[in-house]
Motif scaffolding. Structure first.
Motif, PDB file in Angstrom:
ATOM      1  N   SER A  89      -1.439  10.841  -3.251  1.00  0.00           N
ATOM      2  CA  SER A  89      -1.792   9.865  -4.288  1.00  0.00           C
ATOM      3  C   SER A  89      -0.949   8.611  -4.113  1.00  0.00           C
ATOM      4  CB  SER A  89      -1.570  10.458  -5.685  1.00  0.00           C
ATOM      5  OG  SER A  89      -0.216  10.833  -5.845  1.00  0.00           O
ATOM      6  N   GLU A  99      -3.606   4.354  -0.065  1.00  0.00           N
ATOM      7  CA  GLU A  99      -5.008   3.989   0.060  1.00  0.00           C
ATOM      8  C   GLU A  99      -5.421   3.986   1.528  1.00  0.00           C
ATOM      9  OE1 GLU A  99      -5.703   0.287  -1.804  1.00  0.00           O
ATOM     10  OE2 GLU A  99      -5.201   0.999  -3.830  1.00  0.00           O
ATOM     11  N   GLY A 100      -6.687   4.342   1.746  1.00  0.00           N
ATOM     12  CA  GLY A 100      -7.223   4.336   3.102  1.00  0.00           C
ATOM     13  C   GLY A 100      -7.862   5.675   3.445  1.00  0.00           C
ATOM     14  N   SER A 101      -8.461   5.723   4.602  1.00  0.00           N
ATOM     15  CA  SER A 101      -9.120   6.940   5.087  1.00  0.00           C
ATOM     16  C   SER A 101      -8.620   7.207   6.507  1.00  0.00           C
ATOM     17  CB  SER A 101     -10.641   6.748   5.085  1.00  0.00           C
ATOM     18  OG  SER A 101     -11.280   7.870   5.611  1.00  0.00           O
TER      19      SER A 101
END
Length: 817
Positions: free
Chosen positions: A671, A674-676
């Motif tokens: 958590s 951000e991102g993949s």
């Protein structure tokens, strides 16, 4: 044109006439085999005799002698001419001039020539120093000149050979053994050397030399026919290739078969193997007899001194009912009655294998001539003796070959005839089908302590490929055959069912473990349903390993063994009542999370290389020592983007890294991050040399992903830098969709010729097809890649049937193109 006409043309026209007559003889279709070899030898005799007569009018005490193969009158189309110009001390210049008049016309015609000029004393001295020269002189044949000179040399050479036999025969045996070590066994090679390999023409010549020594003799039955077959094949090989070669290369076997009027290359190889087997077996028997005679001669003076003369009776030690040991061999007891004891062949064979002794040729032939067939079903003793024979380890091979040489195996097991001497055109296999079955039993004998029914393990090992003599899937055919054979041998219905299951599914564990996702419950359930019970699973596990070890070094490894053991553990749990749950998302390790966070922060790939080892699964079955490395784990975290799979596969191919397993999945990030990120967890191994540094791999991977590294071009340049070798034309690749193989993904199977960059090309094709890869299971068997790819659509579900078929079709077209 008749032979007389050809010989007359050769005499009338000199070298050109001989060349024309020789060409007509070799190209006419009416004559082949021994008649053509004999006619070619006679034609050559007349031509050389004419050259000799024309050049030796003033000389006396000179003769021309054919030696070696030419001396035996066995000229193949491209055979060397082995000639000896023999003289009794004539004027050197005149002899030299005669030699020139003989050798130069031969060279002018482009014929290979092995020549020498010697006096009888020089010839005998050279023969005493060089065993190969002496062997050639044993076949000396007079061509022209002083017959008495040639006859005197022949007599002296034969006398020398017989007098020196106790010393020279061990040298000859060692020479044969060294050649066999270099060239391999003719009866198992896909591209055999008809002359040099064990069981080839040189061994047949060695057996003639042993017979000429009067010390021992080879078993004559079938030997001349075997030698003739190999000579016929060599003739056809010379004619089809136009070269003096003895190696039966794969690309020439169809033409050679056609030249001999045979159905196909497999029929040709089978005939070659059968001939080689006869010569090899005759060699084994003959060299044993030579050793026995030499030992007897060396002991006789001492025995005479101890016993005061007389010949002691040979000692006979009982081994089993009707079977005794004598002079290091297993023979029948004096009271044995094979005509009343149908179990005697198996009892004698089992006793011989257990004692590690050869079966006497006389004993085997007596059994073959007099023994009655076993009743159906076999009595319990016969079945027990078969199991004892199969469980005796390596000595089983020699004993089995002795029974097979006299036709006893096909009498016991008629279905054996279809697999006997059957070639396997697969680089993974190092044996013919029948020898592979025996080798599997030998390997299985090492695992009998691992299973509760060693008898079923050994018999299934012997019969698991028995269906290869029939059309279609050999496992399906084998299941049908084994039901009949096992019942005939005397197993009850329950055991017959187990044996048929083992044969039907003998490839199931290794194929599933290396080509399927073991985390998928459907995979494990399907194996459990096929196997049916814990006892059968235990037997199948041992049979799988024995089969692979007996196939060849490319068929088994610690890595494969670990995958099979993992599958067996999972299937065993299902058979015990555990229900496998649908897999949850794999837990993220601390290292994976660290790599993922770094990949997000840097915006590029991050990787680590780590050696993976595992201790042996069962310390009893494997040697002590350090665990064998299973490869190197390559972890790569990279921001999600197109082209990751082909980029990684291409970089690994550039660095000569072999991919053993591959998995690609999206990673859940902590958590606040951000991102993949995609995580690739692959196991790799260096083709040769050491592993590259992680920093170099990462640098190339960055360039591959941003498009600045032309992987396809680099791989093509590397291929072009190595000269293409002429070899076997590989069968075309095949791509299929495995039905119902998984509920989680579509499984696409690829079978193709292994090559650098193959996985890169497949990955790029899958990317172009717009599918996502969940995991890959790749394996290489010899020159064959056998890979399975679990793919989904972008939503993460299996592909619809028509879409899956389209992807498979396009992938196959790409690989063929």
């Amino acid at each position: 044109m008749t032979s007389t006409d050809m010989r007359k043309d050769a005499e009338d026209s000199g070298p050109s006439g001989y060349a024309a007559a020789r060409l007509r003889l070799l190209t006419e279709g009416a004559r082949s085999g021994p008649p053509r070899r004999s006619a070619l030898s006679e034609l050559t005799d007349d031509w050389l005799a004419g050259l000799f007569t024309a050049g030796s009018e003033e000389l006396r005490g000179v003769s021309l002698v054919a030696v070696g193969g030419y001396g035996r009158g066995e000229l193949s189309p491209r055979s060397d001419l082995d000639l000896l110009l023999l003289h009794d001390g004539a004027e050197p210049q005149a002899v030299a001039a005669l030699a020139d008049r003989l050798w130069y016309p031969v060279w002018d015609l482009g014929l290979a020539l092995d020549h020498s000029v010697r006096t009888p004393a020089e010839a005998r001295r050279t023969a005493g120093e060089d065993l190969k020269v002496q062997l050639g002189l044993l076949d000396a044949r007079h061509l022209a000149g002083d017959l008495g000179l040639t006859a005197g040399l022949r007599t002296a050479v034969l006398a020398d050979w017989r007098n020196q036999a106790p010393k020279r025969l061990p040298e000859l045996q060692e020479l044969c053994a060294e050649r066999a070590e270099r060239q391999g066994e003719l009866q198992y090679l896909l591209e055999p050397d008809l002359k040099e390999a064990r069981g080839g023409l040189r061994d047949a010549t060695a057996l003639r030399a042993v017979a000429a020594s009067w010390l021992a003799d080879a078993p004559r039955e079938g030997l001349d026919d075997a030698r003739r077959r190999l000579l016929d094949v060599r003739d056809a090989l010379h004619l089809t290739t136009g070269r003096a070669t003895d190696r039966l290369a794969l690309q020439e076997q169809d033409q050679v078969a056609a030249e001999l009027g045979l159905l196909d290359a497999d029929t040709l190889l089978r005939q070659v193997y059968e001939a080689a087997r006869v010569i090899s077996y005759a060699s084994d028997v003959t060299w044993r007899e030579v050793g026995r005679v030499l030992r007897s001669r060396s002991m006789r003076p001492r025995l005479r001194a101890i016993l005061g003369g007389g010949k002691p009776a040979p000692e006979r030690s009982p081994l089993a009912e009707g079977v005794v040991e004598q002079d290091g061999e297993v023979v029948l007891a004096r009271a044995a009655r094979p005509e009343r004891d149908p179990v005697l062949p198996l009892r004698a064979a089992a006793a011989a294998a257990q004692a590690g002794l050869p079966l006497s040729l006389h004993a085997v032939r007596r059994l073959a001539a007099t023994v009655r067939p076993l009743p159906t079903p076999w009595p319990a003793e016969a079945r027990e003796q078969l199991v004892t024979l199969l469980g005796s380890g390596q000595p089983t091979v020699e004993v089995w070959e002795a029974l097979e040489a006299e036709g006893l195996i096909t009498r016991l097991l008629p279905d054996w005839e279809r697999v006997r001497c059957r070639p396997q055109r697969n680089a993974v296999h190092i044996w013919t089908v029948d020898r592979h079955l025996i080798e599997t039993a030998v390997r299985a004998s090492e695992f009998t302590r691992r299973v509760s029914r060693p008898d079923l393990l050994l018999v299934s090992a012997l019969l698991h490929d028995i269906g290869k003599g029939w059309p279609g899937d050999h496992s399906v055919a084998g299941e049908i055959i084994v039901k009949d054979v096992a019942a005939r041998i005397g197993f009850d219905r329950t055991d017959v069912a187990v044996l048929s299951t083992l044969v039907r599914h003998h490839l199931l564990l290794v194929e599933t473990a290396t080509r399927r996702d073991l985390e998928d419950p459907a995979t494990v359930r399907s194996v459990a349903e096929a196997v049916g019970s814990q006892g059968t699973l235990e037997l199948l596990h041992a049979l799988t390993e024995a089969d692979a070890l007996a196939t060849g070094p490319a068929a088994w490894s610690t890595w494969r063994g670990s995958l099979v053991a993992d599958l067996v553990r999972r299937v065993s749990a299902v058979l015990a009542g555990d229900v496998p749950e649908e897999p949850e998302a794999a837990a993220t390790t601390a290292e994976q999370e660290r790599l993922a966070i770094e990949a997000v922060a840097t915006g590029g790939p991050v990787l680590s290389l780590r050696a993976q080892t595992e201790p042996p699964a069962d310390p009893v079955d494997r040697p002590a020592g350090d665990p064998e490395p299973l490869g190197v784990e390559l972890l790569i975290a990279v921001p999600d983007q197109p082209g990751v799979l082909p980029a990684v596969a291409g970089v690994l191919a550039m660095h000569r890294l072999t991919v053993r397993t591959a998995e690609l999945r999206a990673l859940e990030l902590p958590s606040g991050v951000e991102g993949s990120v995609l995580l690739l967890n692959w196991r790799v191994a260096a083709e040769y040399g050491s592993l590259p540094q992680a920093a170099r791999l990462r640098a190339d991977l960055v360039r591959a992903l941003d498009g600045s590294l032309d992987i396809a071009g680099r791989l093509a340049e590397r291929d072009a830098a190595y000269p293409r070798r002429r070899g076997v034309v590989a069968p075309p690749p095949r791509v299929t969709v495995a039905p119902a193989a998984s509920h989680l993904a579509t499984v696409i199977e690829v079978r193709a010729q292994d090559a650098p960059g193959l996985l890169f090309r497949i990955g790029r094709a899958l990317e172009d097809a717009g599918v996502r890869m969940r995991s890959a299971h790749v394996s290489t068997l010899g020159a064959n890649a056998v890979d399975a790819f679990y793919v989904t659509g972008h939503a993460g579900s299996p592909l619809p049937g028509d879409e899956a078929a389209s992807v498979a079709r396009k992938l196959e077209e790409m690989l063929r193109g």
